[in-house]
Design an enzyme around this catalytic site. Structure first.
Site, mmCIF file in Angstrom:
data_model
loop_
_atom_site.group_PDB
_atom_site.id
_atom_site.type_symbol
_atom_site.label_atom_id
_atom_site.label_comp_id
_atom_site.label_asym_id
_atom_site.label_seq_id
_atom_site.Cartn_x
_atom_site.Cartn_y
_atom_site.Cartn_z
ATOM 1 C CD GLU A 134 13.366 -37.019 1.067
ATOM 2 O OE1 GLU A 134 14.426 -37.888 1.195
ATOM 3 O OE2 GLU A 134 13.240 -36.330 0.157
ATOM 4 N NE ARG A 169 20.389 -37.132 -6.441
ATOM 5 C CZ ARG A 169 19.959 -37.492 -5.073
ATOM 6 N NH1 ARG A 169 20.466 -36.749 -4.056
ATOM 7 N NH2 ARG A 169 19.024 -38.197 -5.071
ATOM 8 C CB ALA A 193 7.263 -39.938 16.033
ATOM 9 C CB ALA A 204 7.554 -41.958 8.825
ATOM 10 C CG ASP A 212 19.432 -44.900 4.007
ATOM 11 O OD1 ASP A 212 19.828 -45.978 4.072
ATOM 12 O OD2 ASP A 212 18.215 -44.571 4.222
ATOM 13 C CD GLU A 259 -1.449 -2.452 2.044
ATOM 14 O OE1 GLU A 259 -2.368 -3.037 2.803
ATOM 15 O OE2 GLU A 259 -0.119 -2.636 2.059
ATOM 16 N N PRO A 262 11.489 -44.764 9.433
ATOM 17 C CG PRO A 262 11.979 -46.873 8.920
ATOM 18 C CD PRO A 262 12.576 -45.671 9.219
ATOM 19 C CB THR A 263 11.607 -44.041 14.375
ATOM 20 O OG1 THR A 263 12.015 -45.424 14.516
ATOM 21 C CG2 THR A 263 11.092 -43.419 15.873
ATOM 22 C CB THR A 292 17.416 -41.566 7.625
ATOM 23 O OG1 THR A 292 15.975 -42.185 8.145
ATOM 24 C CG2 THR A 292 17.616 -41.314 6.058
#
Length: 330
Positions: free
Chosen positions: A265, A208, A273, A271, A201, A54, A268-269, A197
């Site tokens: 991403e 990418r 939670a 995700a 991993d 404004e 398992p734990t 993770t």
């Protein structure tokens, strides 16, 4: 229902999404000043600390704005922050009417409409509301919920495994799915995984094959230490470590950093939670045509029965992607 103000609001919305308009903690806002069906001033907000739309439109006016109509995409603010209240600026400029699309969802800045009406200014609301909500969907979500919008991405085998029982890492999804995930990563402000993770991993948490600036913030959830040579720290990248175990509190920390969209991403734990805490807004689940047998499950420790309100199913190469909104089932 269309109104006479629609064309001017459309122009204000186009200003709001200008190339250098902010994406972050501030909303995108555009404003045009109209007199006798002529636009006499245009402005938009360029980011934190700069003048609001404004005030920019008033400064750019080609003639006196007194008696003109201000058409703005978001309710003029009524608070003093790094800049003054926009409602006061419009009052002092002699604006006779204010037309806005979206009410301000924040307690701090709301109240502009009431201040304008108290000053005798006509206020028209809700013009092209749906379009305005779409422009600031993420910002509005954060202001309403106190946390970012969370997309959970998971990949698993037909029998629900995310890895094999052996020591060799299992690659579940094919090239097409992996490319699709990069597009998803490019659309968010941050990418998060748990420390489990990171240890298992060693991911980079980067986008990418696509040019994205700024790159999503890399976030690691959990209290376990992250090795100095972990790939997530590559090239001195900024990594936000969150040891807060409560998902809502962790997400609040991200909201404070200006994160509006988070891609979670796993693993398992984490995700489980975040699903159980009901802070996951959308799930992208990739199912690989593979039977693994023994190995860790895609979710670890989920204690509630939960379904997905499915919004999309598609075949991606040899994989299947299911998109849905989590729904707790009593």
């Amino acid at each position: 229902m269309s109104t006479a103000w629609d064309p001017y609001m459309s122009e204000a919305l186009a200003l709001a999404v200008s190339v250098d308009a902010p994406r972050g903690v501030n909303p995108r806002v555009g404003c045009v000043l109209v007199r006798d069906s002529r636009v006499i001033g245009r402005g938009y907000h360029r980011g934190s600390g700069t003048v609001h739309a404004e005030v920019a439109a008033l400064a750019a006016a080609t003639e006196s704005p007194s008696g003109a109509t201000a058409v703005v995409t978001l309710e003029p603010c009524a608070h003093v922050g790094r800049t003054g209240p926009c409602a006061d600026a419009l009052i002092e400029a002699g604006i006779s009417r204010v037309v806005f699309a979206q009410p301000d969802p924040t307690e701090q800045a709301a109240g502009g409409a009431e201040r304008l009406r108290a000053a005798g200014i006509e206020v028209v609301t809700g013009v092209l509301l749906e379009q305005a909500l779409a422009v600031n969907a993420d910002w509005s979500f954060v202001k309403l919920h106190g946390r970012p919008h969370v997309t959970l991405k998971l990949a698993g085998s037909l029998d629900g495994r995310v890895d094999s029982a052996g020591g060799e890492r299992l690659i579940l999804t094919g090239a097409e799915a992996q490319e699709q995930v990069q597009v998803l990563r490019a659309s968010v402000d941050a990418i998060a995984v748990g420390t489990g993770t990171i240890a298992a991993d060693d991911p980079q948490l980067t986008v990418r094959g696509l040019d994205v600036s700024p790159a999503p913030l890399r976030v690691v959830l959990g209290s376990a230490p992250v090795a100095a040579d972990a790939r997530v720290r590559a090239a001195g990248a900024e990594v936000m470590l969150i040891t807060e175990r409560d998902p809502q509190s962790a997400l609040s920390l991200l909201a404070d950093r200006g994160i509006q969209r988070l891609l979670l991403e796993g693993g398992p734990t984490v995700a489980a939670a975040y699903l159980e805490a009901a802070v996951v807004d959308e799930v992208h689940w990739y199912v690989s045509p593979l039977l693994v047998g023994q190995g860790p499950m895609a979710l670890n420790g989920l204690r509630v029965q939960m379904g997905l309100d499915v919004t999309g199913v598609d075949v991606v190469g040899e994989d299947v992607r299911i998109i849905g909104i989590p729904a707790v089932r009593g």
